[in-house]
Scaffold this motif. Structure first.
Motif, PDB file in Angstrom:
ATOM      1  N   UNK A  10     -37.543 -15.465 -21.363  1.00  0.00           N
ATOM      2  CA  UNK A  10     -36.239 -15.125 -21.890  1.00  0.00           C
ATOM      3  C   UNK A  10     -35.596 -16.375 -22.496  1.00  0.00           C
ATOM      4  N   UNK A  11     -35.134 -16.278 -23.713  1.00  0.00           N
ATOM      5  CA  UNK A  11     -34.526 -17.428 -24.373  1.00  0.00           C
ATOM      6  C   UNK A  11     -33.064 -17.581 -23.951  1.00  0.00           C
ATOM      7  N   UNK A  12     -32.596 -18.807 -24.037  1.00  0.00           N
ATOM      8  CA  UNK A  12     -31.217 -19.112 -23.692  1.00  0.00           C
ATOM      9  C   UNK A  12     -30.331 -18.852 -24.902  1.00  0.00           C
ATOM     10  N   UNK A  13     -29.198 -18.213 -24.676  1.00  0.00           N
ATOM     11  CA  UNK A  13     -28.289 -17.895 -25.779  1.00  0.00           C
ATOM     12  C   UNK A  13     -27.523 -19.139 -26.232  1.00  0.00           C
ATOM     13  N   UNK A  14     -26.959 -19.057 -27.423  1.00  0.00           N
ATOM     14  CA  UNK A  14     -26.145 -20.151 -27.951  1.00  0.00           C
ATOM     15  C   UNK A  14     -24.988 -20.440 -26.998  1.00  0.00           C
ATOM     16  N   UNK A  15     -24.392 -19.401 -26.474  1.00  0.00           N
ATOM     17  CA  UNK A  15     -23.267 -19.542 -25.565  1.00  0.00           C
ATOM     18  C   UNK A  15     -23.675 -20.272 -24.277  1.00  0.00           C
ATOM     19  N   UNK A  16     -24.819 -19.894 -23.710  1.00  0.00           N
ATOM     20  CA  UNK A  16     -25.307 -20.537 -22.482  1.00  0.00           C
ATOM     21  C   UNK A  16     -25.655 -22.004 -22.716  1.00  0.00           C
ATOM     22  N   UNK A  17     -26.276 -22.291 -23.861  1.00  0.00           N
ATOM     23  CA  UNK A  17     -26.612 -23.683 -24.184  1.00  0.00           C
ATOM     24  C   UNK A  17     -25.358 -24.529 -24.340  1.00  0.00           C
ATOM     25  N   UNK A  18     -24.390 -24.006 -25.060  1.00  0.00           N
ATOM     26  CA  UNK A  18     -23.166 -24.753 -25.310  1.00  0.00           C
ATOM     27  C   UNK A  18     -22.423 -25.036 -24.005  1.00  0.00           C
ATOM     28  N   UNK A  19     -22.276 -24.030 -23.193  1.00  0.00           N
ATOM     29  CA  UNK A  19     -21.612 -24.208 -21.897  1.00  0.00           C
ATOM     30  C   UNK A  19     -22.392 -25.202 -21.041  1.00  0.00           C
ATOM     31  N   UNK A  20     -23.704 -25.069 -21.028  1.00  0.00           N
ATOM     32  CA  UNK A  20     -24.539 -25.973 -20.250  1.00  0.00           C
ATOM     33  C   UNK A  20     -24.389 -27.417 -20.674  1.00  0.00           C
ATOM     34  N   UNK A  21     -24.361 -27.655 -21.985  1.00  0.00           N
ATOM     35  CA  UNK A  21     -24.219 -29.025 -22.486  1.00  0.00           C
ATOM     36  C   UNK A  21     -22.895 -29.636 -22.043  1.00  0.00           C
ATOM     37  N   UNK A  22     -21.803 -28.937 -22.287  1.00  0.00           N
ATOM     38  CA  UNK A  22     -20.493 -29.517 -22.007  1.00  0.00           C
ATOM     39  C   UNK A  22     -20.165 -29.563 -20.514  1.00  0.00           C
ATOM     40  N   UNK A  23     -20.906 -28.835 -19.685  1.00  0.00           N
ATOM     41  CA  UNK A  23     -20.725 -28.915 -18.235  1.00  0.00           C
ATOM     42  C   UNK A  23     -21.758 -29.811 -17.568  1.00  0.00           C
ATOM     43  N   UNK A  24     -22.726 -30.308 -18.317  1.00  0.00           N
ATOM     44  CA  UNK A  24     -23.823 -31.084 -17.732  1.00  0.00           C
ATOM     45  C   UNK A  24     -23.380 -32.491 -17.340  1.00  0.00           C
ATOM     46  N   UNK A  25     -24.261 -33.175 -16.629  1.00  0.00           N
ATOM     47  CA  UNK A  25     -23.998 -34.565 -16.250  1.00  0.00           C
ATOM     48  C   UNK A  25     -24.713 -35.529 -17.196  1.00  0.00           C
ATOM     49  N   UNK A  26     -24.678 -35.210 -18.490  1.00  0.00           N
ATOM     50  CA  UNK A  26     -25.336 -36.024 -19.502  1.00  0.00           C
ATOM     51  C   UNK A  26     -24.909 -37.489 -19.452  1.00  0.00           C
ATOM     52  N   UNK A  27     -23.705 -37.751 -18.976  1.00  0.00           N
ATOM     53  CA  UNK A  27     -23.208 -39.127 -18.924  1.00  0.00           C
ATOM     54  C   UNK A  27     -23.899 -39.935 -17.832  1.00  0.00           C
ATOM     55  N   UNK A  28     -24.442 -39.274 -16.826  1.00  0.00           N
ATOM     56  CA  UNK A  28     -25.207 -39.948 -15.771  1.00  0.00           C
ATOM     57  C   UNK A  28     -26.686 -40.031 -16.104  1.00  0.00           C
ATOM     58  N   UNK A  29     -27.167 -39.074 -16.884  1.00  0.00           N
ATOM     59  CA  UNK A  29     -28.585 -39.002 -17.209  1.00  0.00           C
ATOM     60  C   UNK A  29     -28.746 -38.452 -18.623  1.00  0.00           C
TER      61      UNK A  29
END
Length: 137
Positions: A1-20
């Motif tokens: 199952x592919x991830x939707x644009x909405x799920x990706x966007x939410x995931x990015x902005x809620x992620x801990x990208x600043x730590x990793x």
């Protein structure tokens, strides 16, 4: 199952990208481009630019929390409105609002590919605090 644009966007902005910054690989296309209008001016960023910025953020922030008020999508495009709150190394006991964002992203190959983002420093105006208008996604 592919991830939707909405799920990706939410995931990015809620992620801990600043730590990793390697977390970005889960959300951003390797050829991603971000067109960013900020209070400091316009910049066009590549995947590598975003990754490098994330590494720098990790040196100052202990935590980064997003408060999303709007998240909508249509087809291969999604839009988000949010405020980021941070705790800094210098002041680890206080969380402060730092910036408001509005962004739209297009997908390519199942990842966020081209983004258009507008940001400005946050403020304490009660009409601008988005907790009371939070939209469940």
């Amino acid at each position: 199952m592919s991830t939707s644009a909405k799920e990706l966007l939410k995931g990015l902005y809620e992620s801990d990208f600043f730590n990793d910054p390697t977390v970005l690989k889960k959300y951003l296309h390797q050829d991603a481009e971000l067109y960013w209008n900020a209070s400091t001016g316009f910049s066009k960023m590549t995947y590598d630019d975003i990754s490098n910025m994330s590494k720098e953020m990790g040196k100052s922030f202990i935590s980064l929390r997003s408060s999303i008020s709007h998240l909508i999508s249509e087809g291969n495009t999604a839009s988000i409105r949010l405020t980021y709150y941070i705790k800094t190394v210098e002041n680890p006991d206080e969380e402060v609002g730092i910036i408001h964002f509005m962004a739209m992203w297009e997908l390519k190959d199942g990842l966020l590919y081209r983004g258009y983002q507008i940001s400005q420093p946050s403020d304490e105006d009660p009409l601008n605090i988005d907790a009371h208008i939070r939209i469940k996604s």
